[in-house]
Design a protein around this motif. Sequence first.
Motif, PDB file in Angstrom:
ATOM      1  N   ASN A 245       0.845  -1.190   0.000  1.00  0.00           N
ATOM      2  CA  ASN A 245       0.000   0.000   0.000  1.00  0.00           C
ATOM      3  C   ASN A 245       0.883   1.244   0.000  1.00  0.00           C
ATOM      4  OD1 ASN A 245      -1.283   2.217   2.051  1.00  0.00           O
ATOM      5  ND2 ASN A 245      -2.846   1.363   0.679  1.00  0.00           N
ATOM      6  N   ARG A 258       4.023   0.762  -4.953  1.00  0.00           N
ATOM      7  CA  ARG A 258       3.518  -0.533  -5.429  1.00  0.00           C
ATOM      8  C   ARG A 258       3.620  -0.637  -6.949  1.00  0.00           C
ATOM      9  NH1 ARG A 258      -0.940  -2.650  -3.939  1.00  0.00           N
ATOM     10  NH2 ARG A 258      -1.754  -3.347  -5.951  1.00  0.00           N
ATOM     11  N   GLU A 288      -2.399   0.557   9.444  1.00  0.00           N
ATOM     12  CA  GLU A 288      -2.813  -0.276   8.315  1.00  0.00           C
ATOM     13  C   GLU A 288      -4.262  -0.746   8.504  1.00  0.00           C
ATOM     14  OE1 GLU A 288      -0.526  -3.715   6.004  1.00  0.00           O
ATOM     15  OE2 GLU A 288      -1.610  -4.513   7.761  1.00  0.00           O
ATOM     16  N   MET A 292      -5.953  -1.376   3.177  1.00  0.00           N
ATOM     17  CA  MET A 292      -4.515  -1.250   2.923  1.00  0.00           C
ATOM     18  C   MET A 292      -3.853  -2.624   2.873  1.00  0.00           C
ATOM     19  SD  MET A 292      -3.617   1.920   5.449  1.00  0.00           S
ATOM     20  CE  MET A 292      -3.959   3.635   5.019  1.00  0.00           C
ATOM     21  N   ASP A 295      -4.330  -4.307  -0.366  1.00  0.00           N
ATOM     22  CA  ASP A 295      -3.395  -3.849  -1.397  1.00  0.00           C
ATOM     23  C   ASP A 295      -2.136  -4.715  -1.411  1.00  0.00           C
ATOM     24  OD1 ASP A 295      -4.955  -1.829  -2.405  1.00  0.00           O
ATOM     25  OD2 ASP A 295      -3.956  -0.217  -1.306  1.00  0.00           O
TER      26      ASP A 295
END
Length: 407
Positions: A245, A258, A288, A292, A295
């Motif tokens: 993330n 990312r 987080e 997230m 991700d």
Amino acid sequence: MNEVVTFGCRLNFYESELIKEALRKAERENVIVVHSCAVTNEAERQVKQKIRKIHKHDPNKEIIVVGCAVQLDPKSYSSIPGVSKVLGNQDKLKAENYLLGNNKMLVSDSASTALINKFEDRSRAFIEVQNGCNHSCTFCSITEARGNNRSVPINNIIEQIKIFVANGYQEVVFTGVDITDFGADLFGKPSLGSMIRRVLKDVPELERLRLSSIDVAEIDDKLMDLIVNESRLMPHLHLSLQSGNNLILKRMKRRHNREQVIEFCHKVKSLRPNITFGADIIAGFPTETDEMFQDTVDLLKAANIVYLHAFPYSKRKNTPAARMPQVPENVRRERVRNLREMNKEMMSSFYQSLIGTKQSILVEQNNIGRAENFALIKLVSKVQAKSIVKANVIGTESGYLIGSVFS
């Protein structure tokens, strides 16, 4: 007889060979050295548990504790019953510090790099090419424990590899804290890529070279060219990712995002199709959310990360992340469990895809070895350790490929 019990990274395992040599030079006997790790609270808990277990089993055994955990908090280790001495990262490599009667606590400010003359009980040789780190990730205390980036001169690396090759090693692994930052402190600032090219040119007898964890943000054109085109550089890269993330990556103070990771993996895979990727992931970093974390799951799938090291976030004192809003521990553990379950499926699918292929195997102990892509393979016929053989992959069994050797 002496023993070195090693926790933590490949660099620690490399330095444990130096410690064994230091014990021999000091002419010590019946000593157990516990080589500590401080990357997480769990790592430190395991170190302390091992020390207490050793002392309970044999209270007359001399225990010396060394390494990163000692560097950060020497008093907590020197006070454990049975510990006769603690040595920090610089002091653990010096023979004189293992002599009887020296100070119980020796912890200098920084670590030092060194080379070794031999490597025991392994089919591949590890070489420290770099130590320390110039970056300050918000979750990490290793910079405090290891100091700033220090690179080993290229001539020293080549000399060491030649010694290993002469002793029958066909694969060498470059290790360090941040190896893609190699050379920034040396004259002329040679990059990791230029160093590797020089090594392969000057030691043509070296069959296989492997890299430990690398940082996508530090991969330049020279290193990329070698990754894609150099057959002696193994098609297996372990990436220091930590999260998938972008906001969490910023809060970690990582230097990639990312999109860069996915683009890098897709590009390399398109140019060298047999390459495989591994990664380090911290689950449950402060702030987080479930979205997230998803991700990260999506990135691992998109980049096809096969070899996963997933850990729950561990709060380290005196780090910026320790002051951020924390994710509950049960949530961290659950996210790690989910990552590991997902990775089992990805690994199983990857191993199934290798059935029917031919692989080059470096044989380790008990007829088990590693393919160039780091797949673990069990051979059906007896083969001498340290040798490289060709094998047909004929099946899988309990986390192994099954291989039949052919000439």
